[in-house]
Design an enzyme around this catalytic site. Structure first.
Site, PDB file in Angstrom:
ATOM      1  N   GLY A 124       0.842  -1.192   0.000  1.00 19.32           N
ATOM      2  CA  GLY A 124       0.000   0.000   0.000  1.00 19.32           C
ATOM      3  C   GLY A 124       0.876   1.241   0.000  1.00 19.32           C
TER       4      GLY A 124
ATOM      5  N   ARG B 113     -18.657  13.933  13.980  1.00 21.52           N
ATOM      6  CA  ARG B 113     -19.299  13.271  12.840  1.00 21.52           C
ATOM      7  C   ARG B 113     -20.387  12.290  13.242  1.00 21.52           C
ATOM      8  NH1 ARG B 113     -13.798  12.313   9.249  1.00 21.52           N
ATOM      9  NH2 ARG B 113     -13.640  14.501   8.654  1.00 21.52           N
TER      10      ARG B 113
END
Lengths: 252, 636
Positions: B39, B329
């Protein structure tokens, strides 16, 4: 919300780099005008899969216009009919109902076709490898506010740094030049005090690498700027040329 | 009981003292060590670049055509750092405390404090690389307040902070590729982890262009492969983001921690139809100036400009007077769901709320609003075909980030020795809810400033025998992978990979989304198991194994999602409390807020895979809070 529409897409199909390619037509029915262009291709691929055919290969990732993965030449224009837009940010409402839409990969010898609409753009990575960075190893940086940058300069650096490396500039250029891409990185770093130490070597190596990778020279047509999804201005190419020449004359 | 191995002593000095205690690898010996980094987002690119700079032999892998495309690039809002440049009362301790509290006391204290400490170094590093952060006219860096913070500690580069940080890390990485210390493998997907003597010693990859399986050997493997948000099918994640690399490690014995924790971001462009491939996030910085509202009356179909203020419910300002539109959030998302459940949602589907800039435009002028949010407004206009300068935006929550991930200790090492997990792929720093602008911080902290130290300590203290990729372990891992591919291609069923993925996503969103309950989760468990069985009998994956084949790539990933989803549902079932993103309807306060149960659930649940048809085993790591005072989160 307006009604769903039908289209014909004429897509470049090519098995791999060696194979000969050809255009194949597909009918696409009942597409929402709010579907994105790539979502329309998804629908075609779903149908193809159900019929046992091979889906059309195309690169994509973020689908919000920032990763630079996607890109096709649509009706002869890199990234299609809207200015300042990546392919993934096109919506079917941007095409007239019933239209026949031609879809091709980026075409440049420095971007060999991998399959269908997917091309190999690693040549652009190699241009960055040749100096598109500031040599600073982790841990050695001074406090961030020790390097003030006047806001107008920082804004100009940012404007160049917005490049997403999609390759549309190359696809649009009759010389397949990567000057807008290369110039954007040179401009980004040359605008900043941090970028001065390596400025000459950077310009020299990056320009020479672009040439060695098979990208052409710039002949000032400006097609690159016209298709650039981030609307990078061609002034970055002037910067590139200036820095390249000055590097040779040892002026920077 | 799992041990996070956090060093002792006062929290302020743990990390610094520990740095002095850890072993080092002699610079001349570093090139003898091979390190695999899987990654190349912020965590992977920063780790690979830094290890390359230090002289290790690094191989970096990405499934994309270039490291510059990893999904970190899409982060919009910014990156937190406790620089206190604004002189507004910020400090390392405050960032630490905000992160612990924001995560609803389900993160590990020692890791979070370290994160807050190194946050300041990240900004220095990025500026030195040439990252064009926003600046003030005096030439110094500008910051803004973001995502529920009461101090302005967020550094940003317009709405493209992730892009600029990733390009900075990518350029550092390419510098090392040029120097020969990093070997870059693009369009390569990790399909298995290879263990030798119980330690991570390599990976099996598939070349996504030629289809060839490859064996790569190393002294340590760093997994930096992001989150599992796409198990919900629709999310703000990029199309290629997937859980497979992490799940393959889980299948080899790495514990998966808190797999039911998924952040649902409140400000996304609402769903419009079945054809949709993803949802688009609008940065929550918009909540600094936009006001969230729905009509007071259910079923009010008037256009927004026809609804007078007295008939609008600015529900966040009403319920949370001190934080208003800037509540974290999880809170903002849940409240949007509640008002839509009451029938007060807007738009064609009734699953949307307004984010209105009318007052900001009146107060600041359109030009100032455009200067701040121009690119976001353009993006919204483009996608929704409505002009947010004149019509309020319509937004709805969508899955965005996953706090859970592979379990790691203080050294970011999983329970498998030699397997380190960085960034979103690990579970460590955000507890049950991540604060805005903290993901970029964590990815870069792990890669630039944590793993280079802890990896050296591992290598210096571990005797690794000689190995070749001809070893039996590599051969058998490759055989397993080859068989998996062959089997999947041979099913030739009636439903596409996307059909299954969409169905899985719907089950997950409905039952393991913003509100969860026992009944729904119990049903979801059955549904997910049934779907997995059906998948292996009825999926249609076309094409061949030996060339570029996206259908096959996705087919393998969705198979892994099917297994992962089950453990995610089990985790949500087992956690009989509400915390952060994990809102169990059975456990709520009178006001409909999360009701934690610290007595029984102040722990990390780390799941051990025991076989596809067997129940996973849960291991616990107790969380103790010696430095942050544990309170009921309140944003009222």
């Amino acid at each position: 919300m307006s009604e769903n529409q039908s289209y014909t897409i004429r897509v470049w199909r090519q098995d791999d780099a060696q194979a000969a390619g050809k255009f194949v037509d597909y009918d696409v029915k009942d597409v929402s005008p709010d579907a994105s262009f790539l979502e329309m291709l998804d629908l075609v691929n779903e149908d193809l899969t159900r019929d046992g055919g091979e889906p059309i290969a195309f690169d994509y990732d973020c689908r919000e216009g920032i990763c630079g993965s996607c890109g096709c030449v649509i009706d002869g224009v890199a990234h299609g009919p809207l200015p300042g837009t990546t392919t993934c940010q096109l919506y079917m409402r941007n095409f007239p109902p019933g239209a026949t839409i031609t879809v091709e990969p980026w075409r440049a010898s420095a971007f060999p076709v991998i399959k269908d609409l997917v091309v190999d753009r690693s040549s652009m990575d190699r241009i960055i490898m040749a100096g598109g960075y500031i040599s600073v190893s982790a841990g050695s940086a001074p406090d961030a506010n020790n390097i003030p940058v006047p806001k107008p300069e920082a804004d100009l650096a940012f404007e160049a740094a917005e490049c997403i490396g999609c390759g549309a500039c190359v696809a649009a250029c009759k010389n397949a030049s990567a000057s807008l891409f290369t110039g954007a990185k040179i401009e980004h770093l040359a605008r900043l005090p941090q970028g001065q130490a390596e400025r000459a070597r950077r310009a020299q190596r990056m320009v020479e690498t672009a040439e060695a990778e098979g990208f052409g020279a710039c002949s000032n047509e400006g097609e690159c700027e016209a298709v650039c999804p981030k609307e990078i201005p061609t002034r970055v190419i002037q910067r590139m040329n200036r820095d390249y020449i000055r590097a040779y004359l040892k002026m920077i | 009981m799992l041990d996070g191995k956090v060093p002792g002593g006062p929290i302020e000095s743990k990390w610094n003292r520990h740095i002095g205690e850890m072993s080092l690898v002699n610079p001349a010996n570093r090139r003898k060590y091979n390190v695999i980094v899987v990654g190349t987002g912020l965590a992977g690119a920063s780790a690979a670049a830094t290890l390359g700079e230090q002289g290790y032999n690094v191989k970096a892998f990405t499934i994309l055509d270039s490291p510059r495309r990893s999904h970190s690039i899409a982060a919009q809002g910014g990156i937190n750092a406790a620089k206190n440049y604004k002189n507004d009362g910020d400090s390392v301790h405050r960032l630490f405390y905000d992160t612990i509290k924001g995560g609803d006391y389900r993160a590990r204290e020692g890791n979070v404090h370290r994160l807050a400490e190194v946050s300041v170094n990240i900004i220095d590093q990025c500026v030195a690389q040439g990252v064009p952060f926003a600046r003030e006219y005096g030439g110094l860096l500008d910051t803004r307040s973001f995502g529920g913070a009461q101090v302005a500690r967020t550094f940003y580069a317009r709405g493209q902070t992730g892009q600029q940080l990733l390009i900075g890390a990518y350029q550092s990485l390419m510098r090392q590729v040029d120097a020969g210390s990093v070997e870059l493998h693009a369009r390569q997907e990790m399909l298995d982890l290879v263990l030798v003597g119980g330690r991570a010693r390599g990976i099996i990859t598939r070349n996504l262009v030629t289809g060839e399986l490859e064996r790569h050997m190393a002294d340590a493997v760093l997994l930096c492969t992001g989150g599992y948000g796409n198990v919900y099918y629709l999310s703000t994640n990029a199309g290629n983001t997937n859980v497979s690399a992490a799940w393959r490690c889980a299948r080899r014995g790495a514990y998966f921690a808190n797999p039911s924790f998924a952040q649902v971001h409140p400000t996304c462009i609402p769903e419009t139809g079945d054809y949709q491939a993803k949802l688009t996030l609008m940065s929550e910085s918009l909540r600094n100036d936009g006001r969230v509202w729905v009509p007071k009356k259910a079923g009010d179909e008037r256009s927004p400009d026809q609804i007078p203020d007295a008939e609008r419910d600015y529900y966040l300002e009403r319920r949370y007077p001190s934080f208003g539109n800037l509540v974290p959030r999880d809170v903002a998302s849940r409240n949007a769901k509640f008002v839509c459940d009451e029938g007060r949602g807007v738009g064609a589907t009734g699953r949307a709320v307004y984010l209105d800039f009318r007052d900001a435009i009146t107060r600041l002028g359109q030009e100032t609003v455009a200067e701040k949010y121009g690119n976001l407004f353009d993006m919204y206009h483009h996608i929704s075909n409505e002009d947010p300068y004149s019509v309020p935006m319509k937004i709805y929550p969508a899955v965005h980030y996953t706090m859970g991930g592979l379990w790691v200790d203080y050294h970011l090492q999983s329970n498998i020795e030699g397997l380190f997990v960085l960034g979103e792929a690990n579970f460590s720093d955000h507890g049950a809810n991540r604060l805005g602008a903290s993901a970029l911080m964590q990815g870069l902290a792990d890669g630039y400033f944590v793993v280079p130290y802890t990896l050296a300590n591992y290598l210096a203290n571990t005797q690794l025998g000689d190995l070749s990729t001809d070893a039996e372990e590599f051969k058998s891992a490759e055989d397993v992978t080859e068989k998996r591919i062959r089997t999947l291609l041979s099913v030739d069923g009636n439903k596409t990979v996307q059909d299954f993925h969409r169905e899985l996503g719907r089950t997950m969103w409905e039952n393991v989304g913003m509100a969860r309950n026992r009944e729904g989760l119990t049903q979801a468990l059955k549904d997910v198991q049934g779907l997995r069985e059906e998948y292996h009998q009825n999926v249609k994956v076309v094409g061949r194994a030996d060339n570029f084949n996206k259908a096959l790539e996705f087919g393998l990933r969705v198979a892994d999602y099917m297994e992962f989803a089950e453990v995610s549902v089990r985790d949500a079932l087992a956690r009989e409390e509400s915390c952060g993103c994990h809102f169990r309807e059975e456990y709520q306060t009178k006001d409909g807020e999360c009701l934690r149960n610290d007595e029984e659930f102040s722990h990390v649940s780390a799941w051990e895979f025991t076989g596809a048809d067997k129940e996973p085993v849960m291991h616990k790591e107790d969380l103790t809070f010696d430095f942050a005072e544990v309170k009921q989160r309140s944003y009222k």
